[in-house]
Each structure stands twice: as C-alpha cells, then as structure tokens.
Design a protein around this motif. Structure first.
Motif, short mmCIF file in Angstrom:
data_model
loop_
_atom_site.label_atom_id
_atom_site.label_comp_id
_atom_site.label_asym_id
_atom_site.label_seq_id
_atom_site.Cartn_x
_atom_site.Cartn_y
_atom_site.Cartn_z
N GLY A 143 0.82 -1.21 0.00
CA GLY A 143 0.00 0.00 0.00
C GLY A 143 0.86 1.26 0.00
N GLU A 144 1.99 1.22 0.69
CA GLU A 144 2.92 2.36 0.69
C GLU A 144 3.52 2.56 -0.69
OE1 GLU A 144 3.60 4.34 3.68
OE2 GLU A 144 1.69 3.28 3.92
N VAL A 145 3.81 1.46 -1.37
CA VAL A 145 4.36 1.56 -2.73
C VAL A 145 3.32 2.16 -3.67
CG1 VAL A 145 5.21 0.22 -4.70
CG2 VAL A 145 5.98 -0.35 -2.37
N VAL A 146 2.10 1.68 -3.59
CA VAL A 146 1.03 2.19 -4.46
C VAL A 146 0.80 3.67 -4.21
CG1 VAL A 146 -1.44 2.06 -4.95
CG2 VAL A 146 -0.10 -0.05 -4.75
N ALA A 147 0.90 4.10 -2.96
CA ALA A 147 0.67 5.51 -2.62
C ALA A 147 1.86 6.39 -2.94
CB ALA A 147 0.33 5.62 -1.14
N GLY A 148 2.96 5.79 -3.38
CA GLY A 148 4.14 6.57 -3.72
C GLY A 148 5.01 6.96 -2.53
N ARG A 149 4.73 6.39 -1.36
CA ARG A 149 5.53 6.72 -0.18
C ARG A 149 6.73 5.79 -0.01
NH1 ARG A 149 0.09 7.50 1.73
NH2 ARG A 149 0.04 5.33 2.48
N GLU A 150 6.79 4.78 -0.83
CA GLU A 150 7.89 3.81 -0.77
C GLU A 150 8.24 3.41 -2.19
OE1 GLU A 150 10.75 1.42 1.07
OE2 GLU A 150 9.38 2.85 2.00
N PRO A 151 9.53 3.39 -2.55
CA PRO A 151 9.89 2.98 -3.91
C PRO A 151 9.54 1.51 -4.16
CG PRO A 151 11.85 3.20 -2.54
CD PRO A 151 10.72 3.75 -1.75
N ALA A 152 9.16 1.22 -5.37
CA ALA A 152 8.80 -0.15 -5.73
C ALA A 152 10.06 -1.00 -5.86
CB ALA A 152 8.01 -0.17 -7.03
N ARG B 87 4.46 -7.15 -12.31
CA ARG B 87 4.76 -5.72 -12.27
C ARG B 87 3.51 -4.85 -12.29
NH1 ARG B 87 9.92 -5.52 -16.46
NH2 ARG B 87 11.39 -6.55 -15.04
N ASP B 88 2.47 -5.34 -12.91
CA ASP B 88 1.24 -4.57 -12.98
C ASP B 88 0.23 -4.99 -11.92
OD1 ASP B 88 2.21 -3.19 -15.21
OD2 ASP B 88 1.50 -4.72 -16.59
N ARG B 89 0.68 -5.73 -10.93
CA ARG B 89 -0.23 -6.28 -9.91
C ARG B 89 -0.14 -5.55 -8.57
NH1 ARG B 89 -4.11 -9.50 -12.25
NH2 ARG B 89 -3.15 -10.75 -13.91
N LEU B 90 0.49 -4.39 -8.56
CA LEU B 90 0.64 -3.68 -7.29
C LEU B 90 -0.69 -3.40 -6.60
CD1 LEU B 90 3.55 -1.20 -8.09
CD2 LEU B 90 3.63 -3.24 -6.65
N PRO B 91 -1.72 -2.92 -7.31
CA PRO B 91 -3.01 -2.72 -6.63
C PRO B 91 -3.58 -4.01 -6.06
CG PRO B 91 -2.95 -1.52 -8.70
CD PRO B 91 -1.76 -2.43 -8.70
N ASP B 92 -3.40 -5.13 -6.79
CA ASP B 92 -3.88 -6.42 -6.28
C ASP B 92 -3.12 -6.82 -5.02
OD1 ASP B 92 -5.74 -7.02 -8.49
OD2 ASP B 92 -3.91 -7.13 -9.68
N LEU B 93 -1.80 -6.61 -5.04
CA LEU B 93 -0.99 -6.95 -3.87
C LEU B 93 -1.40 -6.11 -2.66
CD1 LEU B 93 2.45 -7.24 -5.68
CD2 LEU B 93 1.29 -9.10 -4.47
N ALA B 94 -1.62 -4.83 -2.87
CA ALA B 94 -2.04 -3.96 -1.78
C ALA B 94 -3.40 -4.38 -1.23
CB ALA B 94 -2.06 -2.51 -2.25
N ALA B 95 -4.31 -4.73 -2.13
CA ALA B 95 -5.64 -5.14 -1.69
C ALA B 95 -5.58 -6.44 -0.88
CB ALA B 95 -6.56 -5.30 -2.89
N LEU B 96 -4.76 -7.39 -1.35
CA LEU B 96 -4.65 -8.66 -0.65
C LEU B 96 -4.02 -8.48 0.73
CD1 LEU B 96 -3.55 -11.12 -3.48
CD2 LEU B 96 -5.60 -11.33 -2.05
#
Length: 328
Positions: free
Chosen positions: A173-182, A190-199
């Motif tokens: 969630g921090e990565v998706v919000a831009g507060r942490e580098p991916a 690579r395109d699953r960040l929103p899914d990872l954050a949701a899970l």
C-alpha cells in the motif's frame, strides 16, 4: 515464477557472531560461576540473523547450556529482545518442546541469557520428509497449547499481529501511494501492485479476531530437530496475539521453495482449519512486500546475510502467491 533455487546461504550458516574468547574476561568468569564450573568449550550457533553472541557452552564439570549475550551500549535492541525472550520462555506452558530459561545476568556492560541446551540441528534444505513432518506436527502441538492465551503471558503485554501488520508489515500500500519505492519485480507481477495492496490489507482484518498466541517468527532456522527426530521451537521474542495459520505460512515458504505442494501442506494442517479462504494469499502478499521492500536496509544488529535472505524470502512468497493467483 517457479521455485528453482535454494536460499543464498544455508540457514545453518547465516550467523556472524562474536566468539567466546572475544567476550570480556569478567563476563566469561561470571557465566562460568553461574554455570558452576569454568567453560572449557563453546560451540557457536551458526543459524540466525543477529550479531549477538550465542553458543552451547560446555563446562569442566560436564554441564551444558545455551547462552546468548549482547553488549548493552552497542546492541541495546538485542538486549531488549533477549530480556523479553527470557520473560516469555519462563511463562510458556509446560510440556512444549521449547528451550527453558535458567538465569539472566548483567556483567561488564553485557546482558546474558542462559537456556537449557537442546541437542539438535537446524533442518537442512531440501527438507527431509521426516523432519518436515515432525516440524509440522510439533507446531500443531504448540498452536493447540497457545490457542487460549495463558494468563501469565497476557500479563506481560504482548502485541497483536493486526497492529504489527498495520505498523510494520504492510508495504505494498505504501508503494502504491508513492511513499515507498517499488522493489524490482518480475514481469508477471509488475502490474499487480493494486492487487498486492488489496490482498495484504486483509491480513490485519483477519488477524484482529484471533484470541490465541503465535510464535510470530516461525522460520526454518528457529527449529531444531533432536536425536529422537522431534522438533523444538526457538527464539520466542516475537510472540504475539494472532492466528496460527500465519506462522504456518511463514514456515512453509521453504517448502514451496523446495518444490513441495505447499498448498496441500497448508490446507491439511490443523492450524488452517477455519481460516478465511484467502488467508494464505493475504499472508503471502504481506510477506512478499515486507521482505522485498525492507531487504535494502540492514540494522547494525543483523548478520550481513540478512538482506539476501530477505530478498529470497520475498521472492518465494511472491512466487507462491503468483502461482496461486494465476499471474504467471
């Protein structure tokens, strides 16, 4: 993504610890006095990811004990961890295969914790079937004994996994919000960040209702197999309120890496009974984000092998999750 490689350094050889001879002479004398005879041999523990002293000590009188020690000025976090572990081990229910504490001492600017020595070895990878079965059976016994939190342990103020997850484990969630580098990710995810954050966000929700206690750091290197083939569970600093299937998932990362049917091992284990259908996915998402995003920062109390092991563990968690989700 498939499990194809062993850990970067075998778990039984990850530690970088001071040797017995390098400890202050007054500390060594004090430890020998508490053990009842001078120490004549010290076998340094090869497993683990801290720089604290840890060894099986043999005395001139034939005694054996396992002693951990850390310098209070240079390693205050380790001192806190060892003191907390002593308090936890002293209050764990009788009958569990865990090292029992004998004493603690402060001497020469060091803190030492003495435990009963377990005559055993860290499981090697690939897992021997008998050792994996013993570990899973042994943990089922531990989880059953801690399913209702003993009053003595509750009284020392244990944290809750749900809070630990929100404060320190959930990173996607921090990565998706831009507060942490991916972190660097393989193409399939690579395109699953929103899914990872949701899970991962489901983990604290699922953990919030747990009433029992869990080890909180159940890895292969926190297990010892004794001469009878039974599993002992060590390093209890991170005991917390939470669902036992979380411990099971962390332990089974190495089974997945071996190419074993980790899904079946998880589903068949008693601690997975009644778990939400996506509890394993939520846990794997959280673990992958935690390991991959924190691998770049190594505290001074850690072994130099920790970053590589964190990356490897994150890759195993992400690979297992990607296969379950069909992202490959």
């Amino acid at each position: 993504m498939t499990p194809t490689s062993p850990p970067p350094v075998p778990y039984h050889a990850t530690a970088r610890r001071p040797e017995w001879a390098t400890l202050p002479a007054t500390l060594r004398t004090a430890i020998g006095d508490r053990l009842g005879a001078p120490v004549v041999e010290a076998r340094t523990a090869g497993a683990g990811f801290t720089r604290g002293f840890a060894a099986v000590l043999h005395t001139a009188a034939g005694g054996r004990a396992f002693v951990k020690a850390a310098a209070t000025a240079e390693q205050p976090r380790l001192v806190d961890w060892y003191a907390r572990e002593a308090a936890i081990l002293d209050r764990l229910p009788d009958g569990l295969r865990v090292p029992r504490p004998r004493w603690t001492l402060h001497e020469a600017g060091w803190f030492a914790l003495c435990l009963d020595a377990v005559d055993g070895h860290t499981p090697r990878l690939p897992w021997a079937p008998a050792e994996l079965a013993a570990t899973l059976t042994g943990y089922a016994d531990v989880a059953a004994a801690l399913a209702t939190a003993p009053a003595g342990l509750v009284g020392i103020g244990l944290p809750h996994l749900a809070d630990l997850a929100r404060d320190d484990i959930l990173w996607w969630g921090e990565v998706v919000a831009g507060r942490e580098p991916a972190p660097s990710l393989p193409v399939p995810v690579r395109d699953r960040l929103p899914d990872l954050a949701a899970l991962e966000s489901r983990l604290p929700v699922y953990a919030a209702g747990a009433t029992g206690l869990i080890h909180g750091d159940l890895r292969l290197d926190n297990v010892l197999i004794d001469g009878a083939g039974q599993a002992w569970f060590c390093d209890w600093t991170w005991l917390c309120h939470g669902p036992a299937w979380f411990d099971l998932a962390t332990l089974l990362l190495t089974a997945y890496a071996d190419g074993l049917d980790a899904d079946a091992l998880f589903a068949r284990h008693p601690t997975a009974a009644g778990a939400p259908s996506d509890a394993l996915d939520a846990t794997l998402a959280a673990l992958s984000g935690y390991f991959l995003t924190t691998a770049g920062s190594t505290p001074g109390t850690a072994s130099p092998h920790l970053p590589a092991h964190q990356r490897w563990s994150g890759e195993q968690a992400l690979g297992w999750l990607a296969r379950r989700q069909g992202w490959n």
